[in-house]
Scaffold this motif. Structure first.
Motif, PDB file in Angstrom:
ATOM      1  N   MET A   1      58.956  31.769  55.067  1.00  0.00           N
ATOM      2  CA  MET A   1      58.173  33.571  55.669  1.00  0.00           C
ATOM      3  C   MET A   1      57.995  34.157  54.535  1.00  0.00           C
ATOM      4  O   MET A   1      56.773  34.790  54.020  1.00  0.00           O
ATOM      5  CB  MET A   1      59.601  33.934  56.458  1.00  0.00           C
ATOM      6  N   ALA A   2      58.860  33.398  53.083  1.00  0.00           N
ATOM      7  CA  ALA A   2      58.769  34.555  51.985  1.00  0.00           C
ATOM      8  C   ALA A   2      57.542  34.039  51.505  1.00  0.00           C
ATOM      9  O   ALA A   2      57.344  34.493  50.486  1.00  0.00           O
ATOM     10  CB  ALA A   2      59.918  34.386  51.244  1.00  0.00           C
ATOM     11  N   ASP A   3      57.529  32.779  51.095  1.00  0.00           N
ATOM     12  CA  ASP A   3      56.476  32.693  50.909  1.00  0.00           C
ATOM     13  C   ASP A   3      55.050  32.611  51.805  1.00  0.00           C
ATOM     14  O   ASP A   3      54.219  32.609  50.751  1.00  0.00           O
ATOM     15  CB  ASP A   3      55.917  30.730  50.615  1.00  0.00           C
ATOM     16  N   GLU A   4      55.047  32.528  52.419  1.00  0.00           N
ATOM     17  CA  GLU A   4      53.491  33.185  52.884  1.00  0.00           C
ATOM     18  C   GLU A   4      53.373  34.803  53.081  1.00  0.00           C
ATOM     19  O   GLU A   4      52.135  35.173  52.464  1.00  0.00           O
ATOM     20  CB  GLU A   4      53.961  33.726  55.078  1.00  0.00           C
ATOM     21  N   SER A   5      54.527  35.546  52.963  1.00  0.00           N
ATOM     22  CA  SER A   5      53.940  36.915  52.410  1.00  0.00           C
ATOM     23  C   SER A   5      54.027  37.117  50.677  1.00  0.00           C
ATOM     24  O   SER A   5      52.462  37.861  50.530  1.00  0.00           O
ATOM     25  CB  SER A   5      55.673  38.122  52.445  1.00  0.00           C
ATOM     26  N   GLU A   6      54.617  35.968  49.752  1.00  0.00           N
ATOM     27  CA  GLU A   6      53.822  36.151  48.663  1.00  0.00           C
ATOM     28  C   GLU A   6      52.301  35.980  48.524  1.00  0.00           C
ATOM     29  O   GLU A   6      51.535  35.686  47.933  1.00  0.00           O
ATOM     30  CB  GLU A   6      54.583  35.441  47.883  1.00  0.00           C
ATOM     31  N   LEU A   7      52.166  34.784  49.161  1.00  0.00           N
ATOM     32  CA  LEU A   7      51.034  34.173  49.102  1.00  0.00           C
ATOM     33  C   LEU A   7      49.476  35.160  49.885  1.00  0.00           C
ATOM     34  O   LEU A   7      48.570  35.152  49.250  1.00  0.00           O
ATOM     35  CB  LEU A   7      50.624  33.076  50.252  1.00  0.00           C
ATOM     36  N   LEU A   8      50.213  36.388  50.930  1.00  0.00           N
ATOM     37  CA  LEU A   8      49.288  37.215  51.147  1.00  0.00           C
ATOM     38  C   LEU A   8      49.190  38.237  50.960  1.00  0.00           C
ATOM     39  O   LEU A   8      48.160  38.551  50.259  1.00  0.00           O
ATOM     40  CB  LEU A   8      49.807  37.525  52.948  1.00  0.00           C
ATOM     41  N   ALA A   9      50.688  38.606  49.773  1.00  0.00           N
ATOM     42  CA  ALA A   9      50.825  39.607  49.038  1.00  0.00           C
ATOM     43  C   ALA A   9      49.418  38.963  47.687  1.00  0.00           C
ATOM     44  O   ALA A   9      48.247  40.313  46.927  1.00  0.00           O
ATOM     45  CB  ALA A   9      51.711  39.906  48.060  1.00  0.00           C
ATOM     46  N   LEU A  10      49.405  38.097  47.112  1.00  0.00           N
ATOM     47  CA  LEU A  10      48.643  36.746  46.031  1.00  0.00           C
ATOM     48  C   LEU A  10      46.573  37.605  46.603  1.00  0.00           C
ATOM     49  O   LEU A  10      46.022  37.560  45.932  1.00  0.00           O
ATOM     50  CB  LEU A  10      48.586  35.851  46.242  1.00  0.00           C
ATOM     51  N   LEU A  11      46.447  36.695  48.060  1.00  0.00           N
ATOM     52  CA  LEU A  11      44.930  36.752  47.993  1.00  0.00           C
ATOM     53  C   LEU A  11      44.721  38.148  48.011  1.00  0.00           C
ATOM     54  O   LEU A  11      43.531  38.454  48.443  1.00  0.00           O
ATOM     55  CB  LEU A  11      45.147  36.262  49.705  1.00  0.00           C
ATOM     56  N   ARG A  12      45.553  39.205  48.751  1.00  0.00           N
ATOM     57  CA  ARG A  12      45.090  40.300  48.659  1.00  0.00           C
ATOM     58  C   ARG A  12      44.779  40.963  47.180  1.00  0.00           C
ATOM     59  O   ARG A  12      44.190  41.402  47.073  1.00  0.00           O
ATOM     60  CB  ARG A  12      46.829  41.144  49.448  1.00  0.00           C
ATOM     61  N   GLU A  13      45.670  40.459  46.561  1.00  0.00           N
ATOM     62  CA  GLU A  13      45.452  41.099  45.072  1.00  0.00           C
ATOM     63  C   GLU A  13      44.191  40.213  44.961  1.00  0.00           C
ATOM     64  O   GLU A  13      43.309  41.195  43.644  1.00  0.00           O
ATOM     65  CB  GLU A  13      46.405  40.632  44.292  1.00  0.00           C
ATOM     66  N   ILE A  14      43.896  39.368  44.776  1.00  0.00           N
ATOM     67  CA  ILE A  14      42.788  38.272  44.586  1.00  0.00           C
ATOM     68  C   ILE A  14      41.210  38.828  45.499  1.00  0.00           C
ATOM     69  O   ILE A  14      40.285  39.427  44.337  1.00  0.00           O
ATOM     70  CB  ILE A  14      42.449  37.353  44.569  1.00  0.00           C
ATOM     71  N   ARG A  15      41.606  39.463  46.573  1.00  0.00           N
ATOM     72  CA  ARG A  15      40.858  40.545  47.019  1.00  0.00           C
ATOM     73  C   ARG A  15      40.657  42.015  46.271  1.00  0.00           C
ATOM     74  O   ARG A  15      38.910  42.144  46.191  1.00  0.00           O
ATOM     75  CB  ARG A  15      40.241  40.282  48.482  1.00  0.00           C
ATOM     76  N   ASP A  16      41.101  42.106  46.570  1.00  0.00           N
ATOM     77  CA  ASP A  16      40.846  43.717  45.470  1.00  0.00           C
ATOM     78  C   ASP A  16      40.627  43.508  43.936  1.00  0.00           C
ATOM     79  O   ASP A  16      39.816  44.103  43.532  1.00  0.00           O
ATOM     80  CB  ASP A  16      42.753  44.533  45.111  1.00  0.00           C
ATOM     81  N   ASN A  17      40.657  42.623  43.219  1.00  0.00           N
ATOM     82  CA  ASN A  17      40.115  42.194  42.048  1.00  0.00           C
ATOM     83  C   ASN A  17      38.784  41.885  42.181  1.00  0.00           C
ATOM     84  O   ASN A  17      38.484  42.535  41.373  1.00  0.00           O
ATOM     85  CB  ASN A  17      41.141  41.442  41.335  1.00  0.00           C
ATOM     86  N   GLN A  18      38.889  41.042  43.426  1.00  0.00           N
ATOM     87  CA  GLN A  18      36.587  41.132  43.776  1.00  0.00           C
ATOM     88  C   GLN A  18      36.776  42.148  44.032  1.00  0.00           C
ATOM     89  O   GLN A  18      35.104  41.954  43.904  1.00  0.00           O
ATOM     90  CB  GLN A  18      36.886  39.513  44.686  1.00  0.00           C
ATOM     91  N   ARG A  19      36.954  42.845  44.358  1.00  0.00           N
ATOM     92  CA  ARG A  19      36.538  44.202  45.490  1.00  0.00           C
ATOM     93  C   ARG A  19      35.363  45.174  43.412  1.00  0.00           C
ATOM     94  O   ARG A  19      35.083  45.861  43.521  1.00  0.00           O
ATOM     95  CB  ARG A  19      36.548  44.468  45.702  1.00  0.00           C
ATOM     96  N   GLU A  20      37.001  45.355  42.990  1.00  0.00           N
ATOM     97  CA  GLU A  20      36.768  45.921  41.785  1.00  0.00           C
ATOM     98  C   GLU A  20      35.989  45.306  41.185  1.00  0.00           C
ATOM     99  O   GLU A  20      35.253  45.497  40.391  1.00  0.00           O
ATOM    100  CB  GLU A  20      38.092  46.227  40.363  1.00  0.00           C
ATOM    101  N   ALA A  21      35.388  43.725  40.700  1.00  0.00           N
ATOM    102  CA  ALA A  21      34.788  43.156  40.354  1.00  0.00           C
ATOM    103  C   ALA A  21      33.127  43.673  40.666  1.00  0.00           C
ATOM    104  O   ALA A  21      32.096  43.528  39.524  1.00  0.00           O
ATOM    105  CB  ALA A  21      35.088  41.753  40.020  1.00  0.00           C
ATOM    106  N   ILE A  22      33.239  43.528  41.716  1.00  0.00           N
ATOM    107  CA  ILE A  22      31.631  43.979  42.709  1.00  0.00           C
ATOM    108  C   ILE A  22      30.957  45.178  42.035  1.00  0.00           C
ATOM    109  O   ILE A  22      30.484  45.575  41.657  1.00  0.00           O
ATOM    110  CB  ILE A  22      31.600  43.163  43.823  1.00  0.00           C
ATOM    111  N   ALA A  23      32.208  46.210  42.003  1.00  0.00           N
ATOM    112  CA  ALA A  23      31.765  46.959  41.627  1.00  0.00           C
ATOM    113  C   ALA A  23      31.128  47.886  40.732  1.00  0.00           C
ATOM    114  O   ALA A  23      30.690  48.378  39.570  1.00  0.00           O
ATOM    115  CB  ALA A  23      33.288  48.500  41.835  1.00  0.00           C
ATOM    116  N   LEU A  24      31.823  47.158  39.836  1.00  0.00           N
ATOM    117  CA  LEU A  24      32.114  46.911  38.004  1.00  0.00           C
ATOM    118  C   LEU A  24      29.950  46.640  37.575  1.00  0.00           C
ATOM    119  O   LEU A  24      29.903  46.821  37.764  1.00  0.00           O
ATOM    120  CB  LEU A  24      32.422  46.043  37.705  1.00  0.00           C
TER     121      LEU A  24
END
Length: 85
Positions: free
Chosen positions: A1-24
């Motif tokens: 369960m902890a691995d899933e939450s870490e994976l989800l947090a990592l995926l969200r961080e990647i998504r947020d970084n991609q959004r920032e990159a697209i905005a830039l």
């Protein structure tokens, strides 16, 4: 369960970084378009100035230089008339 939450947090961080990159990228694209428009305006002004300069050169070649030559001949005419008189 902890691995899933870490994976989800990592995926969200990647998504947020991609959004920032697209905005830039969009911001840089907008700046590029502004600079391109500015460059085109500068080129248009340069072409207009070159056209005006070309007209000035034509005026000098066709009118001013022959008039100066005529003036020089008229100024030297009394000198030559004394030589041959």
């Amino acid at each position: 369960m902890a691995d899933e939450s870490e994976l989800l947090a990592l995926l969200r961080e990647i998504r947020d970084n991609q959004r920032e990159a697209i905005a830039l990228q969009r911001e840089y694209q907008a700046m590029y378009q502004q600079q391109l428009g500015r460059i085109e305006r500068i080129n248009d002004r340069a072409e207009a100035l070159q056209g005006r300069a070309g007209k000035a050169v034509r005026f000098i070649l066709l009118i001013a230089i022959p008039l100066m030559c005529l003036l020089l001949v008229l100024m030297l005419l009394p000198y030559f008339s004394r030589l041959f008189a």
